[in-house]
Design a protein around this motif. Sequence first.
Motif, PDB file in Angstrom:
ATOM      1  N   CYS A 143       0.896  -1.091  -0.044  1.00 59.98           N
ATOM      2  CA  CYS A 143      -0.083  -0.143  -0.122  1.00 59.98           C
ATOM      3  C   CYS A 143       0.748   1.158  -0.005  1.00 59.98           C
ATOM      4  O   CYS A 143       1.773   1.309   0.747  1.00 59.98           O
ATOM      5  CB  CYS A 143      -0.948  -0.215   1.225  1.00 59.98           C
ATOM      6  SG  CYS A 143      -1.677   1.444   1.554  1.00 59.98           S
ATOM      7  N   ARG A 145       0.286   4.247   1.122  1.00 62.41           N
ATOM      8  CA  ARG A 145       0.100   4.968   1.937  1.00 62.41           C
ATOM      9  C   ARG A 145       0.728   4.521   3.232  1.00 62.41           C
ATOM     10  O   ARG A 145       1.540   5.096   3.861  1.00 62.41           O
ATOM     11  CB  ARG A 145      -1.461   5.106   2.417  1.00 62.41           C
ATOM     12  CG  ARG A 145      -2.176   5.721   1.300  1.00 62.41           C
ATOM     13  CD  ARG A 145      -3.584   5.771   1.754  1.00 62.41           C
ATOM     14  NE  ARG A 145      -4.550   6.148   0.736  1.00 62.41           N
ATOM     15  CZ  ARG A 145      -4.974   7.514   0.673  1.00 62.41           C
ATOM     16  NH1 ARG A 145      -4.701   8.483   1.443  1.00 62.41           N
ATOM     17  NH2 ARG A 145      -5.645   7.931  -0.517  1.00 62.41           N
ATOM     18  N   CYS A 146       0.204   3.131   3.648  1.00 60.49           N
ATOM     19  CA  CYS A 146       0.670   2.675   5.021  1.00 60.49           C
ATOM     20  C   CYS A 146       1.834   1.814   4.722  1.00 60.49           C
ATOM     21  O   CYS A 146       2.385   1.464   5.854  1.00 60.49           O
ATOM     22  CB  CYS A 146      -0.262   2.011   5.708  1.00 60.49           C
ATOM     23  SG  CYS A 146      -0.909   0.676   4.822  1.00 60.49           S
ATOM     24  N   CYS A 165      -7.223  -0.472   1.089  1.00 60.09           N
ATOM     25  CA  CYS A 165      -6.561  -1.008   1.823  1.00 60.09           C
ATOM     26  C   CYS A 165      -7.060  -1.430   3.211  1.00 60.09           C
ATOM     27  O   CYS A 165      -7.922  -0.457   3.779  1.00 60.09           O
ATOM     28  CB  CYS A 165      -5.492  -0.086   2.036  1.00 60.09           C
ATOM     29  SG  CYS A 165      -4.213  -0.470   3.317  1.00 60.09           S
ATOM     30  N   TYR A 167      -5.600  -2.110   5.802  1.00 56.42           N
ATOM     31  CA  TYR A 167      -4.920  -1.139   7.132  1.00 56.42           C
ATOM     32  C   TYR A 167      -5.591   0.228   7.278  1.00 56.42           C
ATOM     33  O   TYR A 167      -5.892   0.667   8.219  1.00 56.42           O
ATOM     34  CB  TYR A 167      -3.615  -1.457   7.165  1.00 56.42           C
ATOM     35  CG  TYR A 167      -3.187  -2.863   6.959  1.00 56.42           C
ATOM     36  CD1 TYR A 167      -2.916  -3.453   8.116  1.00 56.42           C
ATOM     37  CD2 TYR A 167      -2.917  -3.446   5.636  1.00 56.42           C
ATOM     38  CE1 TYR A 167      -2.489  -4.689   7.985  1.00 56.42           C
ATOM     39  CE2 TYR A 167      -2.613  -4.861   5.700  1.00 56.42           C
ATOM     40  CZ  TYR A 167      -2.207  -5.645   6.968  1.00 56.42           C
ATOM     41  OH  TYR A 167      -2.025  -6.815   6.733  1.00 56.42           O
ATOM     42  N   CYS A 168      -5.522   0.903   5.880  1.00 57.12           N
ATOM     43  CA  CYS A 168      -6.010   2.422   6.003  1.00 57.12           C
ATOM     44  C   CYS A 168      -7.300   2.308   6.109  1.00 57.12           C
ATOM     45  O   CYS A 168      -7.919   3.584   6.573  1.00 57.12           O
ATOM     46  CB  CYS A 168      -5.438   3.004   4.770  1.00 57.12           C
ATOM     47  SG  CYS A 168      -3.637   2.813   4.315  1.00 57.12           S
TER      48      CYS A 168
HETATM   49 ZN   LIG Z   1      -2.656   1.184   3.523  1.00 54.90          ZN
END
Ligand SMILES: [Zn+2]
Length: 683
Positions: A143, A145-146, A165, A167-168
Amino acid sequence: MQNIEINGNLDISHEFDIQDMVSKFEECFRDFYFDKIQKIAERYPQERSLVVDFEHIERTSLELAKILLDDPDRALECAQRALKNIDIPLTDAELTLRIRNLPEEVRMNDIRSELVGKLVQFRGVVRRISEVRPKVIEAVFRCSRCKNEVIKVQKGTFLDVPNYCEYCKKGSYFKFLEKKSKYVDSQRISVQESPEYLRGGEMPKLLDVYLTRDLCGIVSPGDKVKVIGIVRSVINRTKGKKLSVFNIMIEGNYIEHEEPEIDVFDITKEDEKIILELSKDEHIFEKLKNSIAPHIHGYEPIKEAIVLQLMSAPPTELPNGQKIRGDIHILLIGDPSTGKSDILTSVADEVAPKGLYTSGKGASQAGLTVAVVRNEQGEWTLEAGAMVLADRGIACLDELDKMKAEDRSAIHEALEQQHVSVAKAGIIATLNARCSVLAAANPKDSRFDETEDLSSQFNLPPTILSRFDLIFCMRDDLSKTKEITKHILDTASAPVVAAPVIDPTILKKYVVYAKKNVHPKLTRKARDKIEEFFTKVREEAEKNPSFPIPMTVRQLWAIIRLSMASARVRLSDEVLEEDVERAIKLIKESLNEVGIDVERKVWDIDRIVGIPKSTRDKMKCIRKIIEELEIEGEDKRVKVDDIIKIAGKEHKIQKDEVLEILKKMLEGGEIYNPSEAYVRRVQ
Ligand SMILES: [Zn+2]
């Protein structure tokens, strides 16, 4: 199937639930394959598939066998789980389950939409294979982002990239991590209905079969195979848009080679009786001859030659290991509408046990021999042409004079050595092409000019002509109009006139029986007769070196082959004088057509192919250069650049001219390109 995601809630409408299926498979494996599984585990990863006979599943549970055919995705998933429950010394060994020997086979032409999702078995011949390429089965993404990594199981043709995602908890952009992802080998092959299974004139169906893991790289174009796989419908895309018409393809589960011998004809005891009786008939030759293209009037010698071609001779192995073909090649050169194509299609569709008709222009990219081409997916593929597909049968090649440039050089090898080689785009292969060729070609200006010499009007180079055992000319003969008209009118008003004398199925069986059981040898008298004739013809030919076909041992082999084929017609292992006489009669007909008058011993000196003297001299020069370089060069290949260098330096021949002459020699089949920068003489 190996790539199916386990989603844990396989609810099944059959009475059997998942647990039942898993335990039944376990029972089957323990009963029939326990030792085998241990052995595979020991040999893993060299061996990584468990091949299960369908019969064993049936013996364990009929219900399970039925589900396997109807819903193979679920059944195989359960089988895969069952396999994991069996103690294997290697814990993370990933064995693939493969099924063989289904109770029923479908014809390729019958594989349609109603079979999508079902497990099927069919036979065919491999026409095209792609390179073996890695296919991602578990793609790892990061990902943006994270920076967390996610694994996504891949099932389809296109890379399935996540866009949300976990997680995000929002949409994101993901980077594919090539090195962390998991791959298996994959290969796409195209299988075509084998000529011997086609019903008269039917178009062969072509199906793509998708292979993975250890099934990759095990088949070559031209191979006869039995395929077991799941029928899939795949989305058609044009310029990124999905089309509403789906394509059908096969996800291969198992593939096995079949014997190349003709085995579709089941010769019963009753058939054998009919065949043996026919062979004793003193008119057997006439009867066979009159069963070939009966709707076409005349051409007795051609039909007689085709009878011999159907029978062919057994191949001869020389003490040095070299093999001399037993297949007989026939060429018909003729005016338009003299029935050439009719004879060819009739042989391919009606009388040959395995026959394939194609035109020199060819519908397929591979043409007559073999080609390396890009497929729709942009992969390099090796595709078999007509002569490879007709392996162990008869290839009927129409409009041979219009064949592609690549075929012109490759066809020499195919006709004589009976295989074709290819080396292009990193693909190197040699494929079998053990077939007889019945070819047709047009004269130079599409029609024979009566005022000119016949042999100078052949539209094919001498090197190709000399590979044919027999050459016949078919002229639109005005003097025969009355006879032909009568035959056509008779045929039209009472089709019985044109009915074959021997039933086509029996005729095919007769041929198969003869080829399988009869292996003729020359008797002393037959030998003497051949020797006498050949010596005579050879002496004549030596007096005229400009003859379009050099008289060599090739013609001697032609006589031997034809004589042996003639003995086979009588189902006799002994070649008698009468067989040699028949062969000689045909050879004489053929030689008279191409220019040698064996009877009158007259030689026509005007039969020189029209190339201006200046060019001829330069050609001679280049030929000499090639011969000299050949001795130094390894493998007899000669570098084109070296020829240009020497020709320029020693003979003042310009580069363009050298290339022009080489092109002529290539077209003439005198040389060929083993690879781009090289040429090699045809021996
Ligand atoms: Zn993410």
